[in-house]
Structure formats: C-alpha cells, structure tokens
Design a protein around this motif. Structure first.
Motif, PDB file in Angstrom:
ATOM      1  N   PRO A 107       0.525  -0.836  -0.181  1.00 21.10           N
ATOM      2  CA  PRO A 107       0.311  -0.477   0.196  1.00 21.10           C
ATOM      3  C   PRO A 107       0.847   0.941  -0.082  1.00 21.10           C
ATOM      4  CG  PRO A 107       0.262  -1.036   2.049  1.00 21.10           C
ATOM      5  CD  PRO A 107       1.001  -1.755   1.328  1.00 21.10           C
ATOM      6  N   TYR A 108       0.334   1.837  -0.012  1.00 20.30           N
ATOM      7  CA  TYR A 108       0.505   3.718  -0.506  1.00 20.30           C
ATOM      8  C   TYR A 108       0.499   4.503   0.759  1.00 20.30           C
ATOM      9  CZ  TYR A 108       3.133   3.978  -5.139  1.00 20.30           C
ATOM     10  OH  TYR A 108       3.518   4.070  -5.695  1.00 20.30           O
ATOM     11  N   PRO A 109       0.859   5.352   1.355  1.00 25.44           N
ATOM     12  CA  PRO A 109       2.459   6.055   0.948  1.00 25.44           C
ATOM     13  C   PRO A 109       3.658   4.712   1.692  1.00 25.44           C
ATOM     14  CG  PRO A 109       1.231   6.623   3.200  1.00 25.44           C
ATOM     15  CD  PRO A 109       0.140   6.254   2.941  1.00 25.44           C
ATOM     16  N   PHE A 110       3.414   4.163   2.364  1.00 23.93           N
ATOM     17  CA  PHE A 110       4.168   2.946   2.601  1.00 23.93           C
ATOM     18  C   PHE A 110       5.125   2.727   0.916  1.00 23.93           C
ATOM     19  CE2 PHE A 110       7.212  -0.322   3.283  1.00 23.93           C
ATOM     20  CZ  PHE A 110       7.404  -0.852   4.439  1.00 23.93           C
ATOM     21  N   TYR A 111       4.487   2.677  -0.057  1.00 21.41           N
ATOM     22  CA  TYR A 111       5.777   2.123  -1.062  1.00 21.41           C
ATOM     23  C   TYR A 111       6.662   3.524  -1.155  1.00 21.41           C
ATOM     24  CZ  TYR A 111       7.067   0.132  -5.702  1.00 21.41           C
ATOM     25  OH  TYR A 111       7.528  -0.115  -6.426  1.00 21.41           O
ATOM     26  N   ALA A 112       5.760   4.036  -1.458  1.00 21.97           N
ATOM     27  CA  ALA A 112       6.681   5.336  -2.121  1.00 21.97           C
ATOM     28  C   ALA A 112       7.843   5.573  -1.309  1.00 21.97           C
ATOM     29  CB  ALA A 112       5.879   6.993  -2.156  1.00 21.97           C
ATOM     30  N   GLU A 113       7.346   6.069   0.182  1.00 24.93           N
ATOM     31  CA  GLU A 113       9.022   5.610   1.092  1.00 24.93           C
ATOM     32  C   GLU A 113       9.372   5.083   1.480  1.00 24.93           C
ATOM     33  OE1 GLU A 113       5.624   5.590   4.980  1.00 24.93           O
ATOM     34  OE2 GLU A 113       5.170   7.940   3.901  1.00 24.93           O
ATOM     35  N   GLU A 114       9.294   3.708   0.817  1.00 21.46           N
ATOM     36  CA  GLU A 114      10.529   2.681   0.735  1.00 21.46           C
ATOM     37  C   GLU A 114      11.262   2.485  -0.213  1.00 21.46           C
ATOM     38  OE1 GLU A 114      12.705  -0.273   2.737  1.00 21.46           O
ATOM     39  OE2 GLU A 114      11.467   1.279   4.444  1.00 21.46           O
ATOM     40  N   PHE A 115      10.341   2.945  -1.391  1.00 26.31           N
ATOM     41  CA  PHE A 115      10.849   2.251  -2.381  1.00 26.31           C
ATOM     42  C   PHE A 115      10.875   4.039  -3.451  1.00 26.31           C
ATOM     43  CE2 PHE A 115       8.935  -1.553  -1.187  1.00 26.31           C
ATOM     44  CZ  PHE A 115       9.940  -2.526  -1.046  1.00 26.31           C
ATOM     45  N   PRO A 116      11.802   4.725  -3.148  1.00 23.36           N
ATOM     46  CA  PRO A 116      11.521   6.022  -3.676  1.00 23.36           C
ATOM     47  C   PRO A 116      12.511   6.080  -5.282  1.00 23.36           C
ATOM     48  CG  PRO A 116      12.916   6.278  -2.325  1.00 23.36           C
ATOM     49  CD  PRO A 116      13.005   5.017  -1.899  1.00 23.36           C
ATOM     50  N   LEU A 117      13.496   4.647  -5.399  1.00 18.30           N
ATOM     51  CA  LEU A 117      13.896   4.502  -6.683  1.00 18.30           C
ATOM     52  C   LEU A 117      13.232   3.626  -8.048  1.00 18.30           C
ATOM     53  CD1 LEU A 117      17.387   3.594  -5.903  1.00 18.30           C
ATOM     54  CD2 LEU A 117      17.288   5.979  -6.193  1.00 18.30           C
ATOM     55  N   GLN A 118      12.217   3.443  -7.562  1.00 17.34           N
ATOM     56  CA  GLN A 118      11.726   2.780  -8.354  1.00 17.34           C
ATOM     57  C   GLN A 118      10.465   3.594  -8.457  1.00 17.34           C
ATOM     58  OE1 GLN A 118      13.257   0.963  -5.767  1.00 17.34           O
ATOM     59  NE2 GLN A 118      12.225  -1.334  -6.133  1.00 17.34           N
ATOM     60  N   ARG A 119       9.649   4.287  -7.736  1.00 22.91           N
ATOM     61  CA  ARG A 119       9.059   5.394  -7.928  1.00 22.91           C
ATOM     62  C   ARG A 119       9.485   6.537  -8.862  1.00 22.91           C
ATOM     63  NH1 ARG A 119       3.490   6.459  -7.719  1.00 22.91           N
ATOM     64  NH2 ARG A 119       3.535   8.640  -8.637  1.00 22.91           N
ATOM     65  N   ARG A 120      10.604   7.132  -8.827  1.00 25.43           N
ATOM     66  CA  ARG A 120      11.509   8.235  -9.625  1.00 25.43           C
ATOM     67  C   ARG A 120      11.537   7.718 -11.042  1.00 25.43           C
ATOM     68  NH1 ARG A 120      16.211   8.879  -6.664  1.00 25.43           N
ATOM     69  NH2 ARG A 120      15.450   9.277  -5.067  1.00 25.43           N
ATOM     70  N   ALA A 121      11.745   5.893 -11.218  1.00 25.71           N
ATOM     71  CA  ALA A 121      12.393   5.677 -12.618  1.00 25.71           C
ATOM     72  C   ALA A 121      10.904   6.020 -12.892  1.00 25.71           C
ATOM     73  CB  ALA A 121      12.440   4.032 -12.611  1.00 25.71           C
ATOM     74  N   TYR A 122       9.856   5.029 -12.283  1.00 26.13           N
ATOM     75  CA  TYR A 122       8.836   5.103 -13.076  1.00 26.13           C
ATOM     76  C   TYR A 122       7.443   7.025 -13.554  1.00 26.13           C
ATOM     77  CZ  TYR A 122       3.659   4.763 -13.696  1.00 26.13           C
ATOM     78  OH  TYR A 122       2.090   4.473 -14.362  1.00 26.13           O
ATOM     79  N   ASP A 123       7.955   7.456 -12.675  1.00 27.43           N
ATOM     80  CA  ASP A 123       7.625   9.024 -12.983  1.00 27.43           C
ATOM     81  C   ASP A 123       8.776   9.289 -14.115  1.00 27.43           C
ATOM     82  OD1 ASP A 123       6.266   8.680 -10.799  1.00 27.43           O
ATOM     83  OD2 ASP A 123       6.997  10.366  -9.312  1.00 27.43           O
ATOM     84  N   GLU A 124      10.269   9.369 -14.571  1.00 30.46           N
ATOM     85  CA  GLU A 124      10.105  10.158 -15.243  1.00 30.46           C
ATOM     86  C   GLU A 124       9.903   8.712 -16.556  1.00 30.46           C
ATOM     87  OE1 GLU A 124      14.176   9.699 -14.071  1.00 30.46           O
ATOM     88  OE2 GLU A 124      14.323  10.719 -12.901  1.00 30.46           O
TER      89      GLU A 124
END
Length: 128
Positions: A107-124
């Motif tokens: 679940p979010y927000p845990f995902y975004a906090e724990e895996f910022p590199l995956q989140r950033r790569a997806y956003d880019e």
C-alpha cells in the motif's frame, strides 16, 4: 544505495534481496534472491509448495524453472525488522538466471517511502 532485505520462510531466514525492480502503480516490488544455503532452490520451493498445497503455475524441471502463486509463509523484512507487507509474496525463476521474489499489493504511502528509486524511475518514464 539500495537496502538489503531479509527473505524469510516459516520464520527462518533463507536469503536476502535488494528488491531492485518495481511497478509502483500496482504496489509491486521484486528482486533476485541470494540464498544462504539452498542446494536447489527449485526443488526446495517445489517440495514446499507440494507439502503446503500451494499452487505452482508452471515448472520446467530440465531448466529448474518455477513460478508459484502466493506463498503465505514467505515474508520480507528490512534489517530493522519492519515487514514489507503486501497481499503476498511469490517466487519465480530459472536455475541459470536466478530466482526472484515478488511482493504484490504494497500500500501507499509506504510503497513510495520505502521504494523511492522505483517510484522515481516510473515517474521519469512518463515525463514529456
């Protein structure tokens, strides 16, 4: 720097992973497992699934390929003991390429906090 996560099965640590891949919109992370002492991960998981009546989607004994459904006793923890909890964990892979653990539905927000590199790569990937 990526974190190292402990992979446990039935409360026993069987290896570690970096959880280096992800699909943020689905709350999914995955990573190659570095096993501590398994001679054959394929046989280990195949036997475990048979004994515990867990569905195995596909196998190829010649290549030691396995793809499982969720294994309820398979869990992943940070080094501080916090569980990376989602809807469940499954295993897939080949002997030659290695085996991967996938955690579904974090679940979010845990995902975004724990895996910022995956989140950033997806956003880019979707920036214009």
């Amino acid at each position: 720097m990526r974190s190292v996560y402990r992979v446990n099965l039935d409360k026993e640590e069987i290896g570690t992973t970096l959880l280096e891949s992800g699909d943020p919109p689905m709350g999914v992370v995955s990573g190659k497992i570095s096993f501590h002492a398994l001679i054959s991960a394929f046989n280990f998981f195949l036997n475990y699934c048979r004994i515990h009546d867990i569905t195995v989607n596909s196998t190829d004994p010649e290549h030691e390929f396995i793809d499982t459904q969720v294994i309820p006793a398979l869990r992943v923890f940070r080094t501080d003991g916090t569980e990376i909890a989602g809807q469940g964990c499954c295993i897939s892979g080949f002997k030659e390429e290695g085996y991967e653990i996938t955690i579904l539905g974090i679940p979010y927000p845990f995902y975004a906090e724990e895996f910022p590199l995956q989140r950033r790569a997806y956003d880019e990937r979707f920036r214009a």
